[in-house]
Enzyme design. Sequence first.
Site, PDB file in Angstrom:
ATOM      1  CG  ASP A 197      27.932 -30.827  51.998  1.00  0.00           C
ATOM      2  OD1 ASP A 197      27.911 -32.600  51.699  1.00  0.00           O
ATOM      3  OD2 ASP A 197      26.560 -30.369  52.242  1.00  0.00           O
ATOM      4  CG  ASP A 218      26.204 -32.413  48.395  1.00  0.00           C
ATOM      5  OD1 ASP A 218      25.817 -31.344  47.892  1.00  0.00           O
ATOM      6  OD2 ASP A 218      26.021 -33.309  48.795  1.00  0.00           O
ATOM      7  CG  ASP A 219      25.637 -27.895  48.635  1.00  0.00           C
ATOM      8  OD1 ASP A 219      25.651 -26.725  47.176  1.00  0.00           O
ATOM      9  OD2 ASP A 219      25.012 -28.227  49.227  1.00  0.00           O
ATOM     10  CG  HIS A 240      26.918 -30.827  44.087  1.00  0.00           C
ATOM     11  ND1 HIS A 240      25.344 -31.437  45.179  1.00  0.00           N
ATOM     12  CD2 HIS A 240      27.012 -31.575  43.408  1.00  0.00           C
ATOM     13  CE1 HIS A 240      25.704 -32.640  43.706  1.00  0.00           C
ATOM     14  NE2 HIS A 240      26.779 -32.931  43.373  1.00  0.00           N
ATOM     15  NE  ARG A 274      22.116 -26.216  45.091  1.00  0.00           N
ATOM     16  CZ  ARG A 274      21.820 -27.323  45.059  1.00  0.00           C
ATOM     17  NH1 ARG A 274      22.590 -27.548  45.543  1.00  0.00           N
ATOM     18  NH2 ARG A 274      20.850 -28.672  44.768  1.00  0.00           N
ATOM     19  CE  LYS A 276      21.482 -26.598  49.613  1.00  0.00           C
ATOM     20  NZ  LYS A 276      22.039 -28.244  49.084  1.00  0.00           N
TER      21      LYS A 276
END
Length: 378
Positions: A197, A218-219, A240, A274, A276
């Site tokens: 991340d 990743d993010d 991500h 995104r 989540k």
Amino acid sequence: MMMQHLATVFAAFAVASALATPAPVPTPAPRLEDAVARRANSCTFSGSDGHASASSSKAVCSTIVLSALNVPAGVTLDLDGLNDDTTVVFEGNTTFAYSAWAGPLFAVSGNNITVRGAEGSTLDGQGALYWDGKGGSGGVTKPKFFRANHMNDSILDSITIHNAPRNSFSLNFVNNLLVKDVTIDDSAGDALGKNTDGFNINNADGVTITGAKVWNQDDCVAINSGKNILFTNGFCSGGHGLSIGSVGGQDNDNVVRNVTFSDSVMEKSQQSVRIKTISGANGTVDGITYRNIAMSGGTDYGIIVMQSYNGVDGQPTNGVSVTNFVLQNVTGTVESDAVNTYIECGEGSCRDWTWTDVSVNGGRTSADCMNVPSGISC
Ligand SMILES: *[C@@H]1O[C@H](CO)[C@@H](O)[C@H](O)[C@H]1NC(C)=O
Ligand SMILES: *[C@@H]1O[C@H](CO)[C@@H](O)[C@H](O)[C@H]1NC(C)=O
Ligand SMILES: *[C@@H]1O[C@H](CO)[C@@H](O)[C@H](O)[C@H]1NC(C)=O
Ligand SMILES: *[C@@H]1O[C@H](CO)[C@@H](O)[C@H](O)[C@H]1NC(C)=O
Ligand SMILES: *[C@@H]1O[C@H](CO)[C@@H](O)[C@H](O)[C@H]1NC(C)=O
Ligand SMILES: *[C@@H]1O[C@H](CO)[C@@H](O)[C@H](O)[C@H]1NC(C)=O
């Protein structure tokens, strides 16, 4: 007690002066009172001993220059609890030797602190020695990199991270933090890097990240909790996405409010936009805006809202509300086997969304969206 404290500080100061290479200000044998009271001095630390003297002298230097440090294995370059108004400058290539441990490799905290990377400087985490495709959930234990927790009214400026073993910046319990022109390049980990991340933000009030460039797996940004956060003029590749969440974890307060992502370019990301939220959790996601976002080469989704995270796909829960979710001028393409937009909301938990000039195409249109707010379509 006082004498002992002063003696310790004086000893640390003497060590710092002895190791200073080069000493920017010649230091005539300082009187004890001067060393403690007057902090107009700049201290430079370098090489493989520098980390220890930097940590032990952090209270007596108003400017701390870390010049090509080689930080040994398994220790934190520890600048926690700096005096107010301290400046830290990284010069050259700071390396962190390999050790299977949790980190962090670097830690800083305090008020009105500036941490700056000099031109051409890098912080090298030597990720290739750790990357095993298992990230934070298996294989060798990997250290987190840069912990900036408990910072107020502070600036992280022009810092360049290369090859993070896993997560780069942890920004937790921060108020009024500016993160400017930071680069994270983990592109060498595209095959085996995981959970790298870029920015993990928790319990924050007032964070601006401007001009960030991130290549990772990743993010790019993940905001678990906090408010009044702006990410602008960014570039994210291979990761991500610009993420809210996951919301509902045990170590945060489960409220994300007033966050804007603007004027940013997303490339080859698993998803670009995104939200989540964790299955079964309670919380609030309110006032999230994505404006002027351009994406290309998205691999899984262009836009995704998912309320079943860590639960069962296709069985969203509704304890976390997602309200006042604004997309404005979010455009671009995903790959042909990706999904343009996917929304999996719990019953009644997604409300008051305003999307204008949203055009994501190139991929499939999902037929499985659930509880889509009125006026919005997949
Ligand atoms: C913050 O620190 C800088 C030195 O880096 C100093 O010049 C400035 O006055 C400080 N600001 C406040 C509000 O104390
Ligand atoms: C920094 O040091 C590491 C480890 O020695 C090396 O692999 C890397 O190439 C160096 N980076 C730069 C920019 O010099
Ligand atoms: C930062 O400000 C918060 C809120 O005002 C305060 O609770 C916290 O103690 C401050 N942090 C530091 C390191 O002084
Ligand atoms: C939202 O956050 C921004 C900073 O990103 C701030 O300027 C603005 O005042 C905040 N809005 C509200 C209503 O608090
Ligand atoms: C969420 O809130 C509901 C209703 O107040 C409560 O029954 C449930 O235990 C809460 N869940 C969690 C994980 O806190
Ligand atoms: C929409 O966003 C793009 C960048 O993705 C920008 O170039 C363009 O100016 C924006 N359009 C408007 C009307 O702001």
